[in-house]
Design an enzyme around this catalytic site. Structure first.
Site, mmCIF file in Angstrom:
data_model
loop_
_atom_site.group_PDB
_atom_site.id
_atom_site.type_symbol
_atom_site.label_atom_id
_atom_site.label_comp_id
_atom_site.label_asym_id
_atom_site.label_seq_id
_atom_site.Cartn_x
_atom_site.Cartn_y
_atom_site.Cartn_z
ATOM 1 N N ARG A 1 49.851 44.336 30.616
ATOM 2 C CA ARG A 1 50.318 43.445 31.421
ATOM 3 C C ARG A 1 49.799 42.207 30.751
ATOM 4 O O ARG A 1 48.882 41.941 29.763
ATOM 5 C CB ARG A 1 49.777 43.226 32.688
ATOM 6 C CG ARG A 1 50.449 44.583 33.551
ATOM 7 C CD ARG A 1 50.008 44.667 34.979
ATOM 8 N NE ARG A 1 48.585 45.074 34.916
ATOM 9 C CZ ARG A 1 47.649 45.213 35.926
ATOM 10 N NH1 ARG A 1 48.291 45.054 37.138
ATOM 11 N NH2 ARG A 1 46.549 45.706 35.888
ATOM 12 N N LYS B 1 43.727 40.910 34.820
ATOM 13 C CA LYS B 1 42.535 41.612 34.963
ATOM 14 C C LYS B 1 41.204 40.510 35.066
ATOM 15 O O LYS B 1 41.187 39.931 34.416
ATOM 16 C CB LYS B 1 42.219 42.752 34.342
ATOM 17 C CG LYS B 1 43.422 43.915 34.605
ATOM 18 C CD LYS B 1 43.458 44.194 35.929
ATOM 19 C CE LYS B 1 41.888 44.864 36.253
ATOM 20 N NZ LYS B 1 42.098 45.513 37.481
ATOM 21 N N TYR C 1 43.004 38.329 39.043
ATOM 22 C CA TYR C 1 42.426 39.301 39.768
ATOM 23 C C TYR C 1 40.826 39.527 39.343
ATOM 24 O O TYR C 1 40.620 39.153 38.497
ATOM 25 C CB TYR C 1 42.866 40.858 39.541
ATOM 26 C CG TYR C 1 44.195 40.845 40.043
ATOM 27 C CD1 TYR C 1 44.449 41.083 41.581
ATOM 28 C CD2 TYR C 1 45.332 41.186 39.219
ATOM 29 C CE1 TYR C 1 45.664 41.345 42.155
ATOM 30 C CE2 TYR C 1 46.600 41.768 39.965
ATOM 31 C CZ TYR C 1 46.732 41.575 41.088
ATOM 32 O OH TYR C 1 48.071 41.750 41.809
ATOM 33 N N HIS D 1 38.242 41.132 41.899
ATOM 34 C CA HIS D 1 37.497 42.330 42.556
ATOM 35 C C HIS D 1 36.046 42.028 42.576
ATOM 36 O O HIS D 1 35.199 43.134 42.125
ATOM 37 C CB HIS D 1 37.828 43.366 41.959
ATOM 38 C CG HIS D 1 39.459 43.692 41.942
ATOM 39 N ND1 HIS D 1 39.968 43.893 43.234
ATOM 40 C CD2 HIS D 1 40.402 43.808 40.973
ATOM 41 C CE1 HIS D 1 41.289 44.068 42.895
ATOM 42 N NE2 HIS D 1 41.465 43.887 41.679
ATOM 43 N N GLU E 1 43.647 38.829 44.840
ATOM 44 C CA GLU E 1 43.564 39.741 45.715
ATOM 45 C C GLU E 1 43.052 39.219 46.899
ATOM 46 O O GLU E 1 43.002 39.976 47.899
ATOM 47 C CB GLU E 1 42.789 41.050 45.145
ATOM 48 C CG GLU E 1 41.174 40.848 45.466
ATOM 49 C CD GLU E 1 40.720 40.198 43.845
ATOM 50 O OE1 GLU E 1 39.611 40.083 43.830
ATOM 51 O OE2 GLU E 1 41.302 39.844 43.106
ATOM 52 N N ASP F 1 39.154 49.764 42.221
ATOM 53 C CA ASP F 1 38.801 48.454 41.736
ATOM 54 C C ASP F 1 37.812 47.589 42.664
ATOM 55 O O ASP F 1 37.099 46.781 42.521
ATOM 56 C CB ASP F 1 40.045 47.492 41.949
ATOM 57 C CG ASP F 1 40.924 47.666 40.671
ATOM 58 O OD1 ASP F 1 40.085 47.818 39.418
ATOM 59 O OD2 ASP F 1 41.957 47.375 40.442
#
Length: 370
Positions: free
Chosen positions: A15, A75, A94, A96, A118, A270
């Protein structure tokens, strides 16, 4: 503002955080956009596509990171990227962090301001930047689960829809949120027998009405989870507590009593995973054995379908990228309480309570940093 789009380097992550359409919006707004060379190739987007909309191309990661006031990624950064963190950088991706103690500490040590996709909330609640990838991961979970049930993949050798005269697979979905609902949709479409468990009875009523008796629903508790898993061929874990570690709903003892060759797909990996024994895997090596079952725990499932995922993600993120670029992060967060909830670190201070609980670090509310 100077904005850089970074090439993703996690295993089999194809991505990219911005499409050429997003570049056009920002350039039209007077901003400078730099794209690391090759960043879009996995999603079918060339450097020339970006240049045509006004972007500059950086020859390497260092150049892209170091020239930016704001870095936009997909990511969470990996260890080799920590060297690029600095106190005057805004990172939007993101993160996490509840499952990433080393990344959390690296961001705090560098004083980087980080906003996590997120944990951003919409005007009426919900997680608008997690939702599109949850939709992708949910739909993929039933597909990869069906593939992993094949004997060569380590499963029991069961065809999910069956054929006349044979039984279809019994698929159990833990969690009826965005990911779980999409997992149910595809599992039903494949012809499976589907049971969904959730603690939200209203959500179960909605799903029951939607499928008009085509699926079974059960209030989620330890006894119902045990019953469902013991009967299951495929279990999909899709529970989420925003920003926090996922609860462990399936114990190793329960897995040891499940059908030999059963498959467990952990969408929540994740956030630490909702099955005991879960650990992040990659698309290159997606599964591992636990007792007589197979776990599928790829941490970036949507990365396998980048031409879908990239567009779905940027459709959701670009309104926030534009706000951050046009207003600066403090004003943008001050004017949008949902976006403010995305702030995870700033100037060496943790601003997400759930992450603080996960790592034993004191945290403050995001509003104190605005």
């Amino acid at each position: 503002m100077k904005i850089s789009v970074i090439r993703e380097i996690k295993n089999n992550e194809f991505r990219v955080a911005m499409t050429p359409a997003g570049v056009r919006d920002l350039v039209t707004g007077g901003h400078q956009v730099t794209v690391e060379t090759g960043a879009g190739l996995g999603s079918g987007i060339t450097d020339e596509d970006y240049v045509a909309e006004g972007a500059s191309i950086a020859p390497n990661a260092a150049s892209a990171w170091n020239s930016a006031e704001m870095v936009v990624k997909v990511k969470e950064p990996i260890a080799s990227e920590y060297q690029y963190f600095r106190s005057d950088l805004l990172l939007f991706t993101y993160l996490h962090l509840a499952a990433e103690p080393e990344l959390t500490q690296a961001l705090l040590d560098a004083g980087t301001t980080s906003i996590a996709y997120e944990t951003v909330q919409g005007p009426t609640g919900g997680l608008p930047l997690l939702a599109p990838m949850s939709e992708v991961a949910g739909r993929l979970s039933s597909i990869v689960g069906a593939a992993t049930l094949l004997k060569p993949a380590g499963g029991m050798g069961l065809l999910v829809p069956g054929v006349p005269g044979t039984r279809p697979a019994n698929v159990v979905v833990l969690g009826g949120g965005v990911a779980g609902t999409n997992a149910v949709s595809v599992a039903v479409g494949l012809g499976a027998e589907v049971t969904v468990l959730d603690t939200n009875l209203q959500r179960l009523k909605e799903l029951d009405a939607l499928y008009a008796g085509r699926i079974k629903t059960a209030a989620s508790n330890s006894l119902e989870i045990e019953r469902a898993c013991l009967a299951a061929d495929l279990v999909i874990g899709s529970v989420l507590i925003p920003g926090a570690k996922a609860p462990k709903l399936v114990s190793l003892d329960l897995v040891s009593r499940m059908k030999p060759g059963s498959v467990l797909v952990d969408i929540a990996v994740d956030q630490g995973g909702c099955f005991e024994g879960s650990k992040p895997t990659t698309h290159a090596d997606p599964t591992f054995q636990v007792h007589n079952s197979t776990y599928y725990c790829v941490a970036n499932m949507p990365g396998a379908v980048p031409q879908t995922s990239t567009v779905a993600l940027t459709n959701a993120t670009m309104r926030y990228v534009n706000a951050l670029a046009n207003k600066g992060w403090k004003k943008a967060l001050s004017e949008d309480a949902g976006l403010a909830l995305g702030l995870n670190t700033d100037a060496g201070i943790l601003t997400n309570e759930a992450v603080g609980v996960a790592h034993g670090i004191d945290a403050v509310t995001p509003s104190t940093r605005l």
